[in-house]
Structure formats: structure tokens, C-alpha cells
Design an enzyme around this catalytic site. Structure first.
Site, short mmCIF file in Angstrom:
data_model
loop_
_atom_site.label_atom_id
_atom_site.label_comp_id
_atom_site.label_asym_id
_atom_site.label_seq_id
_atom_site.Cartn_x
_atom_site.Cartn_y
_atom_site.Cartn_z
N LYS A 43 0.82 -1.21 -0.04
CA LYS A 43 -0.06 0.03 0.02
C LYS A 43 0.90 1.12 -0.13
CE LYS A 43 -3.94 2.28 2.26
NZ LYS A 43 -3.38 3.69 2.08
N ASP A 45 1.70 5.36 -0.25
CA ASP A 45 1.18 6.84 0.48
C ASP A 45 1.18 7.88 -0.51
OD1 ASP A 45 0.38 8.28 2.30
OD2 ASP A 45 2.08 8.41 3.72
N GLU A 177 3.68 1.68 4.39
CA GLU A 177 2.31 2.31 4.72
C GLU A 177 1.49 0.86 5.11
OE1 GLU A 177 -1.23 4.81 4.74
OE2 GLU A 177 0.89 5.04 5.08
#
Length: 306
Positions: A43, A45, A177
Site C-alpha cells: 500500500k 502513501d 504504509e
């Protein structure tokens, strides 16, 4: 030597080039799933975007469909080299650090300057060379995506077929993240679904700014709320994450919005300078109270792409 675009054999359903396509959104979960039906991705950011390559031109849209090509000119230039006659690519714009981590606050600061450090990380392919790919299994869409971005400055988001919890633990350990998990053979979802799920290492939320505080003339934080109906519900005061530049920028943006009364659904006792709830901020925090107030909140930046 002139740049030559490649058109692969058509896969998917033949269709005209689309307007902005509603993006697939991941649902938040408490535990990362495991099992062979799931693949896992890092994931990032940054800013979620949708890139359109059509008629030898590139456009970059935000997650709400706003054309921000002018702000993401480097990404548009990078995407022009994608090996396709036409394409719609789903991805995230980030500023990668040397250790592979990404930071939304660093991205915002970079966009105020030359924006030469930003890159797009591509993780799905919606349309390719006259064909809509949304009904194809995810692993097939990603295979085509990897092929057409190879050799360009657009980065490909790899998928990992490993234990989800183990990947999440490693991601948090190295400062990433979080993790996005997706059903391996799923079609491209419309809006939020349970075929795409996410788990962040720290909790994050986009909250509405309803006021700010000053200690004399010194910046002293933001009052934020959570949208539940027309009026925001108080979600706490954010005291950390500001430097001189971000505090000055926030005052510049908020002072024209000053109003006499609080915008919160239920009045709070704090003293503050209240504003029209028109701006949103990305807030990181450790936990929420039973009333929904954020604990140990940290300002990450304004969300202007929403």
C-alpha cells in the site's frame, strides 16, 4: 529514432475509449486475509490517479475525476512511453525514498516545487487498445500491465502470493504504509468492494477541517470532524505534524473561510477560530476513542484531490 507504439492482439471486450472510469476502492479490514485466492500488494502513501493514453495524448485524473495533468506533468510525460495505442491505467503517484517507503507529506512538498521526483506506481489496467479489460481476471490484467510499462519510468506494483499476515508484519517492520489484498481472479470492481481490502500499519483517515487554534499568534493545530450528514461530527484536535511552511499555508487557505459559529453538529467547548468546512486533511493516528475522537493524531497534508 521516432517512438513507435505497439498494439497487442485484443483481449477483453471491444469498446470505445471511455471517459473517467469509477475507481475500485479497497475496504478496510482488521486482519489481512490469507489463502490461495488472495494476492497482496504494497500500500503506497500518495495520490490515487487514473491515467488515460489516447490519440497520442496523456491525461492524469484524480480519484474523483479531476484533470490534474498540469500538476502531474512528469507522470504524464512518463506515461506517454507506455507501449500501447490507447490505455487506461490505475495507480498511485508517490515520491519514493531510498528505502522504498513513501510519504504523503513529502509528496505534497514536492508538488510545490519542480515535481521531478514524483513517479507513478501502476497496479491495474482498465482499458487497452480498443478493449475494456474490467471483466478479465485481475492476474491477466496485471500481466498485460506489466508488459506495457516495462522499460518506462512508470513503476509496476508487484503482487505477492504469500501469507498475508506475514507480509503485513514485514511491511510494518520496514516502515511501509500497509498492505492491499485482492482476490486473484476478480473482475475490476466498481467503487468499494470486498474483493479489494486494505490494512494500514497506522490508522489513517481523511477528516474535515472545521477550525484552527492559535496560541497568541503561534499556530496551535486544527479542529477536525467526520462527515455524517450535512454537519461534521467533532473528531478531535490535531496538534502535531506541522512545520512553519505548512502552518503558514494552512492559515492562508483557512483565513478566507472564517465564520463566527462552529460547523460541528454538536458544539464543543474548545476555543478556536472556526471556518467553513470546505477543506479536508489526511490525519494519521494510533487509535480512536469510543466517541470517535482520534488519539495521538498527526497532520499529513491537505487532500486536494477529493
Amino acid at each position: 529514432m521516432a517512438f513507435s507504439r505497439r498494439k497487442s492482439a485484443g483481449i477483453g471486450n471491444k469498446a470505445p475509449f471511455p471517459d473517467f472510469v469509477e475507481l475500485a476502492l479497497a475496504s478496510s479490514i482488521d486482519r489481512v486475509p490469507s489463502g490461495s485466492r488472495w494476492i497482496h500488494e504494497i500500500k503506497f502513501d500518495g495520490y490515487r490517479v487514473q491515467v488515460h493514453l489516447h490519440n497520442e495524448a496523456v491525461k492524469v485524473f484524480t480519484r474523483r475525476g479531476h484533470d490534474w495533468t498540469h500538476r502531474f506533468k512528469k507522470v504524464a510525460d512518463d506515461a506517454w512511453h507506455i507501449k500501447a495505442g490507447s490505455a487506461v491505467v490505475d495507480g498511485e503517484i508517490v515520491v519514493p525514498a531510498a528505502d522504498g517507503t513513501t510519504d504523503f507529506h513529502v509528496l505534497q512538498n514536492e508538488l510545490k516545487g519542480s515535481s521531478r521526483k514524483i513517479v507513478m506506481v501502476a497496479f491495474d489496467l482498465i482499458y487497452l487498445n480498443g478493449h475494456d479489460l474490467r471483466k478479465l481476471p485481475l492476474f491477466e490484467r496485471k500481466a498485460e500491465l506489466k508488459r506495457i510499462v516495462a522499460g518506462t519510468d512508470v513503476q509496476f506494483s508487484e503482487s505477492f502470493e504469500i501469507d498475508g499476515q506475514a507480509m503485513f508484519a514485514h511491511a510494518c517492520k520496514v516502515g511501509l504504509e500497509g498492505v492491499v489484498s485482492k482476490v486473484r481472479d476478480s473482475v475490476y470492481p466498481t467503487g468499494r468492494s470486498n474483493d479489494w481490502v486494505k490494512k494500514t500499519c497506522a490508522q489513517r483517515e481523511t477528516l474535515t477541517i472545521a477550525g484552527f487554534a492559535l496560541d497568541g499568534t503561534k499556530w496551535d493545530g486544527l479542529y477536525v470532524g467526520r462527515r455524517k450528514g450535512p454537519d461534521p461530527v467533532y473528531a478531535g484536535k490535531v496538534d502535531h505534524g506541522f512545520d512553519k511552511a505548512s502552518a503558514a499555508e494552512l492559515r492562508k487557505r483557512l483565513e478566507p473561510l472564517i465564520r463566527k459559529t462552529q460547523a460541528f453538529k454538536k458544539r464543543i467547548s474548545h476555543k478556536g477560530i472556526w471556518v467553513e468546512p470546505k477543506l479536508s486533511a489526511e490525519i494519521e493516528y494510533r487509535a480512536k476513542s469510543a466517541e470517535g475522537k482520534v488519539r495521538h493524531p498527526f497532520f499529513k497534508g491537505l487532500r486536494e484531490d477529493l
